[in-house]
Motif scaffolding. Sequence first.
Motif, PDB file in Angstrom:
ATOM      1  N   LYS A 298      -9.022  10.425  -6.172  1.00  0.00           N
ATOM      2  CA  LYS A 298      -8.526   8.906  -6.125  1.00  0.00           C
ATOM      3  C   LYS A 298      -8.568   8.554  -4.694  1.00  0.00           C
ATOM      4  O   LYS A 298      -8.079   9.163  -3.760  1.00  0.00           O
ATOM      5  N   VAL A 299      -9.226   7.455  -4.208  1.00  0.00           N
ATOM      6  CA  VAL A 299      -9.454   7.012  -2.846  1.00  0.00           C
ATOM      7  C   VAL A 299      -8.674   5.657  -3.018  1.00  0.00           C
ATOM      8  O   VAL A 299      -9.051   4.695  -3.410  1.00  0.00           O
ATOM      9  N   LEU A 300      -7.681   5.571  -1.970  1.00  0.00           N
ATOM     10  CA  LEU A 300      -6.777   4.410  -1.756  1.00  0.00           C
ATOM     11  C   LEU A 300      -6.880   3.855  -0.412  1.00  0.00           C
ATOM     12  O   LEU A 300      -7.078   4.605   0.466  1.00  0.00           O
ATOM     13  N   ASN A 301      -7.077   2.578  -0.167  1.00  0.00           N
ATOM     14  CA  ASN A 301      -6.780   1.943   1.075  1.00  0.00           C
ATOM     15  C   ASN A 301      -5.528   1.180   1.293  1.00  0.00           C
ATOM     16  O   ASN A 301      -5.074   0.582   0.673  1.00  0.00           O
ATOM     17  N   LEU A 302      -4.650   2.275   2.059  1.00  0.00           N
ATOM     18  CA  LEU A 302      -3.356   1.667   2.213  1.00  0.00           C
ATOM     19  C   LEU A 302      -2.835   1.652   3.752  1.00  0.00           C
ATOM     20  O   LEU A 302      -3.155   2.448   4.606  1.00  0.00           O
ATOM     21  N   ALA A 303      -2.047   0.471   3.843  1.00  0.00           N
ATOM     22  CA  ALA A 303      -1.589   0.153   5.276  1.00  0.00           C
ATOM     23  C   ALA A 303      -0.204   1.313   5.610  1.00  0.00           C
ATOM     24  O   ALA A 303       0.224   1.759   4.316  1.00  0.00           O
ATOM     25  N   PRO A 304       0.008   1.633   6.745  1.00  0.00           N
ATOM     26  CA  PRO A 304       0.961   2.495   6.869  1.00  0.00           C
ATOM     27  C   PRO A 304       2.365   2.331   6.038  1.00  0.00           C
ATOM     28  O   PRO A 304       2.805   0.795   5.984  1.00  0.00           O
ATOM     29  N   GLY A 305       3.181   2.974   5.429  1.00  0.00           N
ATOM     30  CA  GLY A 305       4.347   2.709   4.639  1.00  0.00           C
ATOM     31  C   GLY A 305       4.673   3.674   3.584  1.00  0.00           C
ATOM     32  O   GLY A 305       3.981   4.728   3.567  1.00  0.00           O
ATOM     33  N   THR A 306       5.479   3.405   2.810  1.00  0.00           N
ATOM     34  CA  THR A 306       5.836   4.501   1.696  1.00  0.00           C
ATOM     35  C   THR A 306       5.792   3.818   0.485  1.00  0.00           C
ATOM     36  O   THR A 306       5.949   2.834   0.153  1.00  0.00           O
ATOM     37  N   TYR A 307       5.064   4.860  -0.357  1.00  0.00           N
ATOM     38  CA  TYR A 307       4.473   3.975  -1.646  1.00  0.00           C
ATOM     39  C   TYR A 307       5.131   4.800  -2.750  1.00  0.00           C
ATOM     40  O   TYR A 307       5.498   6.032  -2.622  1.00  0.00           O
TER      41      TYR A 307
END
Length: 362
Positions: free
Chosen positions: A319-328
């Motif tokens: 799974k390839v996700l595009n995420l900004a820094p942070g907690t998910y």
Amino acid sequence: MRVIAIVNQKGGCGKTTTTINLAGCLAIQGSRVLVLDLDPQAHATLGLGVDPESVEESLYEVLAEPGGTDSLPRVIVEAQPGLEVAPSGIVLSALEQKLALERVESRTERLANALETVHGRYDYVLIDCPPNVGLLTFNALRAASEVIVPLETSPFAIHGVTKLLETIALLSERIGHDLTVRVLPTLFDGRTRYAQKILSEIREMFKDMCFDSVIRVNVKLREAIARGMPLVYFARRTNGAVDYAALALEVASLDPALAETSLAESFEEPGDVPREVVIRFRDPDASDVRIAGDFNGWVPDRGVRSLMESEGSTRTWTKVLNLAPGTYQYRYVIDGEWREDPENPEVAETSLGGKNSILVVR
Ligand SMILES: Nc1ncnc2c1ncn2[C@@H]1O[C@H](COP(=O)(O)OP(=O)(O)OP(=O)(O)O)[C@@H](O)[C@H]1O
Ligand SMILES: [Mg+2]
């Protein structure tokens, strides 16, 4: 004209209370508001002081025949100054059967067509939906551009909501129109630490999708339904009236027409640049593995690039996700079942049913 559907297939989570009292507060704050009561139980009609037995025509007449959509203006009744209602009636429960043989397209676009006849007459149209995702709710979702999902602040309230979000996303993809979905915590009993824990878990889970406003438990809201008017009209200092007034202000401030500026502003934040995150799942038995989390509104695989490879008896999903820094927070949806990531020891215990896995992007 903003059209907002109030939806949750779970009964008793505060859909009708939210429709009536949000409508009342928006009207008192100066907006022109129309409530469409799509629930055959007709609680919103009653709660706005209109006896469904006394009206000659209801939304049934509007929706039952293709030509009926023109009759919407005729059906509308004034409840308070600036607050009008298109009443429901028990006969609406027969609609699904009546339209069973029609094409899906034609069956589900009736309400959207009917609303064109009142275009520009209102600032807000709020649609109270029945506690199921059938024909009436589909009509509401096609007509709406925004959705409010009231979520009772109690354990296991989350069950079914992820499924609902998935259904809404599928529908909006199929009909090619965007729906902005927000979750509203309701029936919050702030005196218990437990409820506070659940509220913070709901916030963690839904992040920006969750309203800042919370609706507390307030018996006066029940009294308002019985009196046939929104609480703010007769006891504006009660918790129920105050909470819905705050919600009305928040809804007004979230006008999509104003969203462009806030989106531009949010891009200016340094450090918010998304990066590619790759995670993998292996399972010999699974045939469909998707990922859902707060980063994609808990809609499985939305916005995710997915790849499946077989090697011997083992299948690997990437799974390839595009995420900004942070907690998910996220879960896998493995053949329809929601589970935490077995290879990730970082989990958040939730009182909402099961565990969520935690992903930190630096
Ligand atoms: N914040 C609140 N405080 C106290 N009682 C509430 C609150 N919200 C809703 N209720 C009460 O809980 C019951 C269910 O609320 P409501 O009818 O709004 O839910 P609903 O989701 O519309 O239910 P249904 O699915 O049957 O249509 C009602 O008796 C209502 O008066
Ligand atoms: Mg209801």
